[in-house]
Design a protein around this motif. Sequence first.
Motif, PDB file in Angstrom:
ATOM      1  N   GLY A  69       0.804  -1.214   0.000  1.00 43.98           N
ATOM      2  CA  GLY A  69       0.000   0.000   0.000  1.00 43.98           C
ATOM      3  C   GLY A  69       0.841   1.269   0.000  1.00 43.98           C
ATOM      4  N   ASN A 134       2.847   6.100  -5.189  1.00 45.00           N
ATOM      5  CA  ASN A 134       3.130   4.743  -5.697  1.00 45.00           C
ATOM      6  C   ASN A 134       3.883   4.758  -7.026  1.00 45.00           C
ATOM      7  OD1 ASN A 134       1.202   5.278  -7.683  1.00 45.00           O
ATOM      8  ND2 ASN A 134      -0.423   4.160  -6.639  1.00 45.00           N
ATOM      9  N   ASN A 166      -8.234  -2.222  -8.259  1.00 42.04           N
ATOM     10  CA  ASN A 166      -7.866  -2.568  -6.887  1.00 42.04           C
ATOM     11  C   ASN A 166      -8.460  -3.927  -6.522  1.00 42.04           C
ATOM     12  OD1 ASN A 166      -6.664   0.128  -5.802  1.00 42.04           O
ATOM     13  ND2 ASN A 166      -8.549   0.712  -6.862  1.00 42.04           N
ATOM     14  N   HIS A 180      -2.598  -3.334   1.605  1.00 46.40           N
ATOM     15  CA  HIS A 180      -3.512  -2.458   0.885  1.00 46.40           C
ATOM     16  C   HIS A 180      -4.725  -2.159   1.759  1.00 46.40           C
ATOM     17  CE1 HIS A 180      -1.340  -3.890  -2.846  1.00 46.40           C
ATOM     18  NE2 HIS A 180      -1.417  -2.592  -3.052  1.00 46.40           N
TER      19      HIS A 180
END
Length: 309
Positions: A69, A134, A166, A180
């Motif tokens: 994450g 990210n 996702n 995550h």
Amino acid sequence: MHTSSRIYVAGHRGMVGSAIVRQLQAEGFDNLVLRTRQELDLTDQRAVEDFFAAERPEYVFLAAAKVGGIHANDTYPAEFLRDNLAIQTNVIHNAWKHGTKKLLFLGSSCIYPRDCPQPIKEEYLLTGPLEPTNEWYAIAKIAGLKMCQAYRKQYGFDAICAMPTNLYGPGDNYHPENSHVVPGLIRRFHEAKLANAPEVSIWGTGTPLREFMHADDLADALLFLMSNYSAADIVNIGSGLEASIAALARLIAEVVGYRGTLQFDPSKPDGTPRKRLDTSRLTSMGWRSRIPLREGLARTYSNWNDCRN
């Protein structure tokens, strides 16, 4: 693919890889080549070459990756870039070199620009800046899909690229810091329920919108693509099930049975404001998601709880 085809699933113990194996087995594929990380380090160039030279899989699902994450991406940027580049390069090159008929590369929706129009079309790739939280993982994944396209263009290698939304499901990472959002919230609400905690703090404002998809849905889509698609263009895979982080948190709290207060922390990063994929390219081929969000979350929590007990 035929049910007797020799199929290598890279990363078969992860959430996506294990879902692919379950789907393959459910459909009668029984000639699977599987290696744990201890048996085959995919960042080791010589080891990967020796593996492909010996096993010569006909089909490859490249689901192995270093993932995490926002916190993990921000904490380990060098590892996210280095390890994913190494895994992709070693597997893609040696699959081509040793005669693999077809390879499916798994990307991620985080490859798209932070502020691109919604829903996100495949052609939006490389049209703007990435989400900073990210970008290391995203850059590695972009390099992987471009490598697939380059090997198709120069060598005629049948490598296809799928970009899932996702994901959540059995086999996810429930690490308290590096997970995550879905597994992270499941674990925190479960522990808060056991401790009778009056409130749970959640990163960010709760306003970002995300699309969520169960890993078993993804696996079904990947087998569909392996059998029905062969082109350089990337293909988005999504569910169309979009929710705000706040709505997701409330739904997970309800599934887990936590009845305390949800406290959002705006001092923590939100990440990308909205991220929903345009899946019209895939749906036009005849595939659609089948697992509703609440059902998928309930199945995921039940599976995790059973594995802990």
